[in-house]
Design a protein around this motif. Structure first.
Motif, PDB file in Angstrom:
ATOM      1  N   ALA A 191      15.989  27.141 168.018  1.00 56.66           N
ATOM      2  CA  ALA A 191      15.243  28.388 167.874  1.00 56.66           C
ATOM      3  C   ALA A 191      15.930  29.557 168.563  1.00 56.66           C
ATOM      4  O   ALA A 191      15.352  30.626 168.671  1.00 56.66           O
ATOM      5  CB  ALA A 191      13.841  28.217 168.429  1.00 56.66           C
ATOM      6  N   ALA A 192      17.170  29.354 169.030  1.00 64.55           N
ATOM      7  CA  ALA A 192      17.843  30.432 169.751  1.00 64.55           C
ATOM      8  C   ALA A 192      18.349  31.498 168.791  1.00 64.55           C
ATOM      9  O   ALA A 192      18.801  31.206 167.689  1.00 64.55           O
ATOM     10  CB  ALA A 192      19.012  29.866 170.549  1.00 64.55           C
ATOM     11  N   GLY A 193      18.248  32.766 169.243  1.00 63.05           N
ATOM     12  CA  GLY A 193      18.736  33.873 168.427  1.00 63.05           C
ATOM     13  C   GLY A 193      18.261  35.180 169.016  1.00 63.05           C
ATOM     14  O   GLY A 193      17.274  35.200 169.752  1.00 63.05           O
ATOM     15  N   PRO A 194      18.953  36.272 168.715  1.00 63.20           N
ATOM     16  CA  PRO A 194      18.583  37.551 169.313  1.00 63.20           C
ATOM     17  C   PRO A 194      17.398  38.217 168.610  1.00 63.20           C
ATOM     18  O   PRO A 194      17.102  37.912 167.452  1.00 63.20           O
ATOM     19  CB  PRO A 194      19.857  38.391 169.122  1.00 63.20           C
ATOM     20  CG  PRO A 194      20.492  37.816 167.906  1.00 63.20           C
ATOM     21  CD  PRO A 194      20.117  36.368 167.848  1.00 63.20           C
ATOM     22  N   VAL A 214      10.815  32.178 164.210  1.00 64.89           N
ATOM     23  CA  VAL A 214      11.403  32.867 163.066  1.00 64.89           C
ATOM     24  C   VAL A 214      12.866  32.466 162.897  1.00 64.89           C
ATOM     25  O   VAL A 214      13.328  32.178 161.785  1.00 64.89           O
ATOM     26  CB  VAL A 214      11.279  34.396 163.234  1.00 64.89           C
ATOM     27  CG1 VAL A 214      11.940  35.113 162.078  1.00 64.89           C
ATOM     28  CG2 VAL A 214       9.822  34.786 163.343  1.00 64.89           C
ATOM     29  N   TRP A 215      13.574  32.426 164.031  1.00 66.67           N
ATOM     30  CA  TRP A 215      14.982  32.023 163.954  1.00 66.67           C
ATOM     31  C   TRP A 215      15.125  30.606 163.439  1.00 66.67           C
ATOM     32  O   TRP A 215      15.986  30.325 162.603  1.00 66.67           O
ATOM     33  CB  TRP A 215      15.642  32.146 165.328  1.00 66.67           C
ATOM     34  CG  TRP A 215      16.260  33.487 165.517  1.00 66.67           C
ATOM     35  CD1 TRP A 215      15.858  34.464 166.364  1.00 66.67           C
ATOM     36  CD2 TRP A 215      17.391  34.014 164.806  1.00 66.67           C
ATOM     37  NE1 TRP A 215      16.651  35.569 166.235  1.00 66.67           N
ATOM     38  CE2 TRP A 215      17.606  35.324 165.282  1.00 66.67           C
ATOM     39  CE3 TRP A 215      18.212  33.517 163.822  1.00 66.67           C
ATOM     40  CZ2 TRP A 215      18.627  36.133 164.811  1.00 66.67           C
ATOM     41  CZ3 TRP A 215      19.233  34.314 163.341  1.00 66.67           C
ATOM     42  CH2 TRP A 215      19.434  35.615 163.835  1.00 66.67           C
ATOM     43  N   LEU A 216      14.246  29.719 163.936  1.00 66.39           N
ATOM     44  CA  LEU A 216      14.328  28.334 163.477  1.00 66.39           C
ATOM     45  C   LEU A 216      14.086  28.271 161.973  1.00 66.39           C
ATOM     46  O   LEU A 216      14.830  27.607 161.244  1.00 66.39           O
ATOM     47  CB  LEU A 216      13.313  27.463 164.217  1.00 66.39           C
ATOM     48  CG  LEU A 216      13.508  25.978 163.891  1.00 66.39           C
ATOM     49  CD1 LEU A 216      14.628  25.397 164.721  1.00 66.39           C
ATOM     50  CD2 LEU A 216      12.252  25.181 164.070  1.00 66.39           C
ATOM     51  N   ILE A 272      18.495  19.164 173.906  1.00 70.97           N
ATOM     52  CA  ILE A 272      19.666  19.362 173.039  1.00 70.97           C
ATOM     53  C   ILE A 272      19.803  20.844 172.691  1.00 70.97           C
ATOM     54  O   ILE A 272      20.902  21.400 172.683  1.00 70.97           O
ATOM     55  CB  ILE A 272      19.542  18.500 171.760  1.00 70.97           C
ATOM     56  CG1 ILE A 272      19.735  17.030 172.103  1.00 70.97           C
ATOM     57  CG2 ILE A 272      20.569  18.922 170.722  1.00 70.97           C
ATOM     58  CD1 ILE A 272      19.563  16.089 170.945  1.00 70.97           C
ATOM     59  N   VAL A 273      18.660  21.505 172.421  1.00 68.59           N
ATOM     60  CA  VAL A 273      18.697  22.940 172.154  1.00 68.59           C
ATOM     61  C   VAL A 273      19.166  23.699 173.388  1.00 68.59           C
ATOM     62  O   VAL A 273      20.008  24.594 173.312  1.00 68.59           O
ATOM     63  CB  VAL A 273      17.305  23.440 171.694  1.00 68.59           C
ATOM     64  CG1 VAL A 273      17.284  24.957 171.625  1.00 68.59           C
ATOM     65  CG2 VAL A 273      16.949  22.852 170.349  1.00 68.59           C
TER      66      VAL A 273
END
Lengths: 331, 210
Positions: free
Chosen positions: A266-269, A275-277, A184-185
């Motif tokens: 958990a996706a992110g730049p 950390v993003w999560l 799903i992610v």
């Protein structure tokens, strides 16, 4: 450290070692989260009301929760004489453990999942339902009218709100075509987060999640003004603390699921995945805390009306619309 | 303010999606109220660490006014406050200053456990030398609070005091003369340290000398 891991590995074998390390980390996460959230909740409550919140112990009063736990540990564990003893003692544990199971299913980053189950979302909701069992056991075994009323309310409320929760999540399942949380992610890669396509589903999910975790404004199972403390009225010291821990862990779990379903997990730049999560989870938790200190508690019939008359039809409509649009896009 | 919108809305019966929209929009309004309060300054006063800003009308224990020009209070032990006090909580004695008919207080005790801070003593004081102090954490473990108001004052020797009072009276004469538009006739003779002269002659007499 690696020597220790090696010797553990020698005894337990590969995947069991992973499991042990994972659960140790989860235990740390749960403890830190509960301690942080209690402080955070009180701090936000203070700020919303023009007060300071905890201030004196540690920097910004951060050590307040630790000291509260020490106080609870020092209290006598009084078991009322007329309670159903085994059920009474088991209830907090049953309420707490499912939250731990849910946390083990969450993909903390692209390659950091303790149990990457194919039907992850289903298991999550199944365990979420189990947690209710603990609450009901606690209220039932307490031999106290307030506790019993709280437990009854918890059950009827959770049955009502399980439906919109599942239906709104089902729209996401339709979109990504899988129940596996990691997939799903992955389906939301490239910032095609589900919140942009399914804002209504996310709203319904958050409202139902607050109701599922018995949070204000849906906290009628423990409505202080009517039921003393609801289902945990009779619980002393650490029994109460474990219920409390369960509540905050379950909140974290639900918000983590929300982040995975709607905010791209958990996706992110730049920053690493976990950390993003955590950032997304604590953003959702902040929303829940703000809701608690903004809205007054719903009456029981209002609560039921909201679920059966509005949230469930809306979620159903949203699901049908999603299926329709998906079919259009595919053909 | 956006919160007013919610109150002004007519109580018409809404149905279906109308209720939903009402609920949703008012929920958002509520959230903006709490979100803005989140960043507003806190109203809680951190009591022992912070000193509050007291209002001008704040009344705490009665104290003697410290006049800068004579560097002490100006109580002439006239007993007006003692006589008018409804709680009978003032007790003072005075003695005559050497070489003068003026009296000077040497004992001024107030029983603050009976004082109601009514302010009559401030009103009758002919030299305006009584005031409310601004102490605000005067709580104590004892119910009795009797205090000699002179205690913090370190009165100079009487001769020195007489000289200061004379100096002040001269300044007051000058100020009055200036206020009337007269030219100051002449500077009054520099007071002697030995001060055999009467200090601070009453203003009625001084009026005619310009």
């Amino acid at each position: 450290m690696s020597g220790l891991i090696d010797s553990v590995q020698g005894v337990l074998g590969g995947w069991l070692t992973e499991l042990v390390i994972g659960f140790v980390l989860l235990a740390v996460l749960i403890t830190l989260n509960a301690m942080f959230m209690v402080w955070f909740e009180r701090k936000v409550a203070g700020w919303v009301q023009g007060r300071h919140g905890p201030l004196h112990h540690g920097p910004f009063g951060l050590a307040q929760t630790a000291l509260d736990v020490v106080k609870l540990l020092g209290k006598e564990f009084i078991i009322p004489s007329k309670v159903d003893r085994p059920v009474f003692l088991l209830a907090p544990i049953i309420a707490f453990l499912p939250a731990l199971a849910i946390l083990s299913l969450i993909p903390y980053s692209a390659d950091m999942t303790l149990t990457d189950a194919q039907s992850g979302l289903l298991i999550v909701f199944a365990f979420g339902g189990l947690s209710l069992g603990g609450i009901f056991m606690g209220g039932w075994s307490s031999n106290n009218k307030y506790a019993l009323l709280g437990a009854i309310r918890a059950v009827s409320q959770n049955i009502a709100y399980e439906l919109p929760l599942l239906l709104s999540a089902m729209a996401i399942v339709l979109m990504s075509g899988t129940l596996n949380l990691t997939e799903i992610v992955d389906a939301q890669a490239g910032y095609r987060w589900n919140v942009f396509f399914q804002p209504l589903a996310m709203l319904i999910f958050l409202i139902s999640a607050a109701a599922e975790t018995n949070r204000a404004p849906f906290d009628i199972p423990e409505a202080e003004s009517e039921l003393v403390a609801g289902f945990h009225t009779e619980y002393p010291a650490m029994g109460f603390a474990v219920f409390f821990l369960a509540e905050y862990t379950y909140m974290f779990a639900v918000c983590a699921i929300g982040a995975v379903l709607f905010l791209g997990g958990a996706a992110g730049p730049l920053l690493p995945g976990p950390v993003w999560l955590l950032l997304k989870v604590y953003f959702l938790l902040f929303l829940m805390v703000m809701a608690r200190w903004t809205y007054p508690r719903l009456r029981f019939d209002q609560l039921m009306n909201l679920a059966w008359k509005y949230l469930i039809p809306l979620a159903l409509g949203n699901l049908m619309l999603t299926a329709f649009v998906l079919k259009l896009v595919q053909t | 303010m956006s919160a007013d919108l919610h109150l002004e809305r007519t109580p018409e019966k809404r149905t279906g999606l109308g209720i939903l929209w009402d609920g949703f929009s008012s929920a958002l309004i509520g959230l903006t109220v709490t979100l803005t309060t989140l960043f507003k300054p806190k109203v809680t006063e951190l009591y022992p660490m912070e000193k509050p800003t007291l209002t001008k009308a704040y009344r705490s224990a009665i104290a003697l006014v410290h006049f800068d020009d004579i560097d002490t209070h100006d109580c002439i032990a006239c007993s007006a406050c003692e006589l008018i006090c409804p709680s009978d909580c003032i007790e003072l004695t005075g003695e005559k200053m050497p070489g003068s008919k003026k009296k000077r207080v040497d004992f001024f005790e107030m029983d603050f456990s009976t004082c109601s801070l009514c302010g009559l003593c401030l009103a009758v004081c002919p030299t305006d030398t009584l005031k409310y102090s601004t102490g605000y954490d005067d709580a104590s473990g004892s119910s009795a609070w009797v205090h000699d108001l002179l205690e913090p004052f370190d009165d100079p020797p009487m001769e020195e005091l007489a000289r200061r009072l004379e100096e002040r009276a001269a300044k007051q004469r000058e100020a009055r003369a200036a206020a009337r538009g007269d030219h100051p006739v002449k500077k009054p003779a520099a007071p002697k340290a030995a001060a055999a002269v009467a200090p601070a002659a009453p203003p009625e007499k001084e009026g005619g000398d310009a």
